[in-house]
Design a protein around this motif. Structure first.
Motif, PDB file in Angstrom:
ATOM      1  N   ASN A 297      34.250  37.683  26.995  1.00 34.20           N
ATOM      2  CA  ASN A 297      33.269  38.944  27.359  1.00 34.20           C
ATOM      3  C   ASN A 297      32.777  39.767  26.404  1.00 34.20           C
ATOM      4  O   ASN A 297      33.446  39.884  25.436  1.00 34.20           O
ATOM      5  N   GLN A 298      31.833  40.513  26.919  1.00 27.81           N
ATOM      6  CA  GLN A 298      31.351  41.552  25.820  1.00 27.81           C
ATOM      7  C   GLN A 298      31.062  41.167  24.475  1.00 27.81           C
ATOM      8  O   GLN A 298      31.205  41.735  23.537  1.00 27.81           O
ATOM      9  N   VAL A 299      30.268  39.856  24.724  1.00 27.79           N
ATOM     10  CA  VAL A 299      29.392  39.242  23.375  1.00 27.79           C
ATOM     11  C   VAL A 299      28.278  39.757  23.272  1.00 27.79           C
ATOM     12  O   VAL A 299      27.359  39.742  24.166  1.00 27.79           O
ATOM     13  N   ALA A 358      23.724  33.162  20.676  1.00 29.96           N
ATOM     14  CA  ALA A 358      23.597  33.815  21.882  1.00 29.96           C
ATOM     15  C   ALA A 358      22.242  34.322  22.118  1.00 29.96           C
ATOM     16  O   ALA A 358      21.700  35.575  21.489  1.00 29.96           O
ATOM     17  N   ASN A 359      21.630  33.359  22.650  1.00 31.30           N
ATOM     18  CA  ASN A 359      19.896  33.616  22.828  1.00 31.30           C
ATOM     19  C   ASN A 359      19.479  34.610  24.235  1.00 31.30           C
ATOM     20  O   ASN A 359      20.184  34.991  24.594  1.00 31.30           O
ATOM     21  N   GLU A 360      18.058  34.751  24.061  1.00 29.21           N
ATOM     22  CA  GLU A 360      17.659  35.506  25.300  1.00 29.21           C
ATOM     23  C   GLU A 360      18.515  34.925  26.644  1.00 29.21           C
ATOM     24  O   GLU A 360      18.291  33.785  26.586  1.00 29.21           O
ATOM     25  N   ASN A 363      24.218  36.312  29.039  1.00 31.02           N
ATOM     26  CA  ASN A 363      24.802  37.392  29.934  1.00 31.02           C
ATOM     27  C   ASN A 363      25.995  38.213  29.571  1.00 31.02           C
ATOM     28  O   ASN A 363      26.621  38.857  30.099  1.00 31.02           O
ATOM     29  N   GLY A 364      26.248  37.877  28.054  1.00 32.71           N
ATOM     30  CA  GLY A 364      27.211  38.614  27.718  1.00 32.71           C
ATOM     31  C   GLY A 364      28.824  37.777  27.500  1.00 32.71           C
ATOM     32  O   GLY A 364      29.780  38.532  27.126  1.00 32.71           O
ATOM     33  N   ASP A 365      28.832  36.616  28.199  1.00 34.52           N
ATOM     34  CA  ASP A 365      29.914  35.905  28.200  1.00 34.52           C
ATOM     35  C   ASP A 365      29.838  34.615  27.334  1.00 34.52           C
ATOM     36  O   ASP A 365      28.636  33.812  27.120  1.00 34.52           O
ATOM     37  N   LEU A 366      30.806  34.221  26.582  1.00 36.44           N
ATOM     38  CA  LEU A 366      30.844  33.067  25.817  1.00 36.44           C
ATOM     39  C   LEU A 366      31.864  32.133  26.424  1.00 36.44           C
ATOM     40  O   LEU A 366      33.024  32.694  26.498  1.00 36.44           O
TER      41      LEU A 366
END
Length: 884
Positions: A297-299, A358-360, A363-366
């Motif tokens: 998270n926090q990506v 990480a496009n539009e 949600n911040g998770d990879l």
């Protein structure tokens, strides 16, 4: 022949000399700067940090400063307790070798430095035209990640000049940095497949990257000193990232399996990465029904990320035995991954790089997921992974993302704080305060002492500026951890008692300050038995002979009011033979003191190891009695009050011993009121001590009383093996006591590994019963762990077995046949429980008190716990503030 030999010797010496010159070139050695330091100093890993001033292009707009407070999570003052403060744009000129890739690390500890509070600090950092940080707030970032310090690591592309210019630019308030590392790195990046594109690749050779995650899958934490080469990277275990109920299984290579790098450079990853893995297990039907998944998270959105996956199969030998699909963010990165097919043999290492955007809408998770592939009809339906690294790729000479978003829970806490402070400033009545805070606490107004309780809840949210360990830490620097770095802005003289409930004040004795001075001989330094964030702890005498432990606030400590109120409200409610007692308090002008029972034999831990003079003198019977006493205290917390209390920090330093060797549980700073009947758990940010932390709670952030049971299982094995819960100096398989103890249980070698002082002096049936009980406590799933009621029964039975061996009887022990009658067993246990209750045991429970006390070495002259950390702590560990 006689001519050639001198020539060869000359050439050899010349080669050594030239190599020495090359090593001495600027930038050839790691540059490790303690920013703001005046002298060279060593950190906890023994690395030397040199002063930074000579590398500043202009130091006129900078100052060096000392942090006012050291968070208990810090194992080392260096480099965090000193900082370089910038009031205007300032540049470091760091020597480098042209055309060399470098790893740059920046360390930030958001504290108060003199008149500079990091809460008001926003700044940017640019390195040779690459924006690393923009409008960056270390304070917000730490709060959002529930960490006390942060480190940012960058892999910088080769330069065509001999210096790296790193510029700090304040955008609001001031800029600061605590430490800088610059390490020459080999070129570790090449072409990477772009996920979602069948024919495009990404060239990483000339790219700038930021390290986001570095994880040892299925293995343990790898400290910087154990990394390969000179890169001193930190690798965290993957527990924090594994997603879902199906966790797969962890695997470790047999000792006779050689890990072979073949043509792969060893600096890519240390050998320990390839000696462990996580796979799905042996059951085909189960494996085909789920994905082995990790979530990071926090990506930051709008960036591309390079995901490096490390592989090594140390079991199988042939291709097409295990074939699996790799998904990254729900896209197929590799349709048919076959590790043996890639490497050509057992124990051979490899890695694969993939680039994902990480496009539009991101949600911040990879997400990373593995699933068995059926296409080639492999021999086994399984998947495996050994390690993961994730790097952010620059976007138009920019690596800076926004400050992370603070969670809704933390945001709500801060809103409550602002409302409360606003009412204080407006001189709102106590009733109004109770209404505002009580509403935030969710229904606590039903109780008559709601105002004080809710203020305690509110106050525990305030934290002095913190620090988080370890770079030797067991916490994911880039993920979630358990230590907060938020900072309270409240200060000034204490008026704590005005916020205490009348019930709390009525249950505690109120001392005058002259009485405190008299008890401690005017706070004579010879009576100091500990120092912490709240202040010093003194041994004292009251009422003509009663020994007590007195904790006196430091007038300059801004956490004092918070800790003072919460401890009184919490401990005044809890009364039990096996819980440490609060005797009273003193609050006059700006002075605050707390008075506790004096526990002459200190903590359980120091009598098991740590070189105490009584080490080895604890008989098996005495250890059993101590464990039984602690279990009774925990059993009361879980069942004896109106609400369940989850201790959340059970460990041997929080089990104290009085002069009669009676065990008392202490340190309720992390305690939470237990789950309601609908949920069965409390959803909360993970707090606790590594080595004791319930893995289920760590993964799901869902706290239950079974989390205490897991921690108590570690305590039981500490009593049996007489070693710490974590000991990095031991061999890899023995670092974690929980893991090692379970291994010994499975292999049937517990007897060989018990405390040498016990060998030949114990009934092995008693030991077996004890070890079986501890093993059940360490069950992976909380539902499989016993209750404290069951644990008490088993410990009592183990004691009876030992009593029989000693030829003695114990009137309170039940016969073995009782175990066949659950109703009788419960009656017996409740009889024991209620026989140990004392006045006030049925009182209403105080609202939660949340803190981060330190994990200290101990002093056998006190039962006190000095917290150098957040809001409120109870005495038990007071000598050397160390991180969890």
């Amino acid at each position: 022949m006689y001519i050639k030999t001198p020539i060869l010797l000359f050439l050899a010496f010349a080669s050594v000399f030239l190599n020495g010159l090359d090593a001495a070139k600027p930038g050839s050695d790691p540059l490790i700067l303690g920013c703001g330091a005046d002298n060279e100093a060593k950190d906890a890993d023994g690395r030397k940090w040199q002063p930074d001033k000579k590398y500043l292009a202009d130091s006129s707009k900078t100052t060096s400063a000392q942090a006012q407070y050291q968070d208990p999570a810090l194992l080392s003052e260096v480099p965090y307790m000193k900082a370089r403060i910038f009031t205007a744009n300032t540049t470091y000129k760091l020597p480098v070798q042209p055309k060399q890739r470098y790893m740059l690390r920046l360390y930030f500890y958001p504290a108060v430095y003199g008149s500079n509070n990091a809460e008001g600090s926003y700044f940017s950092v640019v390195a040779n035209g690459i924006t690393l940080l923009q409008n960056f707030s270390a304070s917000i970032t730490c709060r959002a990640l529930t960490q006390a310090y942060i480190m940012r690591e960058y892999m910088l592309a080769p330069l065509n000049k001999d210096s790296l210019d790193v510029t700090f630019s304040p955008s609001s308030g001031f800029a600061f940095v605590n430490g800088i590392e610059l390490i020459g790195a080999p070129d570790m990046f090449g072409d990477a497949a772009i996920v979602g594109s069948s024919d495009q690749t990404f060239d990483g050779k000339s790219s700038n990257l930021q390290t986001m995650f570095r994880v040892n899958i299925g293995g343990q934490f790898i400290s910087p000193t154990n990394d390969s080469g000179t890169l001193t990277r930190t690798w965290y275990d993957d527990f924090a990232y594994v997603y879902g109920a199906q966790l797969g299984v962890t695997n470790e290579a047999a000792k006779n399996v050689k890990i072979d790098y073949k043509d792969m450079p060893p600096y890519i990853a240390p050998v320990d990465i390839y000696r462990t893995s996580r796979s799905m297990g042996e059951k085909k039907d189960i494996n085909l029904g789920y994905n082995l998944t990790w979530v990071f998270n926090q990506v930051d959105a709008k960036f591309m990320y390079l995901v490096r996956l490390h592989f090594c199969d140390f079991y199988l030998t042939k291709a097409n035995q295990i074939v699996f699909t790799i998904y990254i963010n729900n896209q197929t990165a590799e349709a048919e991954a076959d590790v043996i097919g890639w490497t050509g043999g057992k124990g051979v290492t490899t890695y694969r790089d993939y680039v994902v955007a990480a496009n539009e809408g991101f949600n911040g998770d990879l997400w990373l997921a593995l699933h068995p592939s059926k296409k080639s009809s492999p021999e086994f339906y399984d998947s495996l992974l050994n390690g993961v690294e994730i790097f952010k790729l620059e976007q138009g000479k920019n690596l800076a993302g926004p400050n992370p978003k603070i969670s809704d829970m933390l945001a709500k806490d801060e809103q409550e704080k602002r409302s409360f402070q606003s009412q204080q400033q407006q001189g709102g009545s106590g009733t109004n305060k109770a209404h505002v805070i009580g509403g935030a606490a969710g229904g606590a107004a039903a109780f008559g002492i709601v105002a004080a309780l809710c203020i305690a809840v509110y106050q525990r949210k305030k934290r002095a500026p913190g620090s988080d360990a370890h770079t030797t830490s067991w916490l994911p620097i880039y993920g979630n951890s358990h230590t907060s770095g938020t900072k309270s802005t409240i200060s000034g003289k204490s008026n704590a008692s005005t916020h205490l409930s009348s019930a709390a004040q009525g249950r505690c004795r109120r001392f005058t300050f002259p009485e405190m001075k008299h008890a401690t001989k005017n706070f004579d330094e010879s009576n100091v038995i500990g120092v912490g964030g709240f202040g010093k702890v003194y041994k004292g005498v009251i009422d003509g002979g009663t020994k007590v432990a007195i904790k006196r606030s430091n007038p300059q400590s801004e956490q004092g009011v918070n800790e003072f109120q919460t401890e009184i409200e919490m401990l005044s409610e809890l009364r039990h033979k096996h819980l440490v007692s609060l005797i009273g308090f003193c609050e006059e002008d700006s002075e605050m003191c707390l008075v506790y029972d004096y526990m002459s034999r200190g903590t359980m831990r120091e009598h098991l190891y740590k070189g105490n003079k009584s080490q080895g003198q604890l008989s098996w019977k005495k250890r059993l009695e101590i464990c039984i006493g602690a279990a009774k205290g925990l059993h009361y917390l879980h069942t004896g009050a109106r609400w369940t209390i989850i201790h959340r920090d059970v460990k041997t330093t929080n089990i104290l011993l009085d002069e009669n060797w009676e065990a008392k549980v202490s340190d309720f700073g992390l305690s939470k009121t237990g789950p309601n009947m609908d949920q069965g758990h409390v959803s909360t940010v993970v707090k606790g001590s590594f080595g004791y932390l319930d893995p289920e709670y760590f993964r799901r952030q869902q706290l239950t009383e079974k989390s205490d049971v897991y921690s108590f299982g570690v305590v039981l094995f500490e009593a049996l093996f007489a070693r710490p819960a974590l000991n990095p100096s031991l061999s890899k398989e023995q670092v974690s006591l929980a893991d090692w103890a379970l291994h010994c249980q499975r292999k049937g070698i517990v007897e060989e590994n018990i405390d040498p002082h016990l060998k030949g002096k114990v009934n092995m049936e008693s030991v077996k019963k004890f070890a079986d009980t501890a093993e059940k406590c360490l069950s992976e799933s909380g539902i499989d762990r016993p209750t404290l009621n069951d644990i008490l029964w088993n410990l009592e039975f183990a004691l009876q077995l030992q009593d029989d061996t000693d030829g003695s009887s114990h009137s309170s022990r039940r016969e073995r046949s009782d175990s066949d009658d659950p109703h009788l067993r419960n009656q017996n246990m409740m009889a024991i429980h209620y026989s140990n209750l004392s006045l006030g045991s049925e009182s209403d429970l105080v609202e939660e008190s949340n803190t981060n006390p330190n994990n200290n070495n101990n002093n056998n002259n006190t039962a006190t716990n000095e917290n150098t950390g957040d809001t409120s702590a109870i005495f038990s560990q007071i000598v050397k503030p160390e991180g969890r």
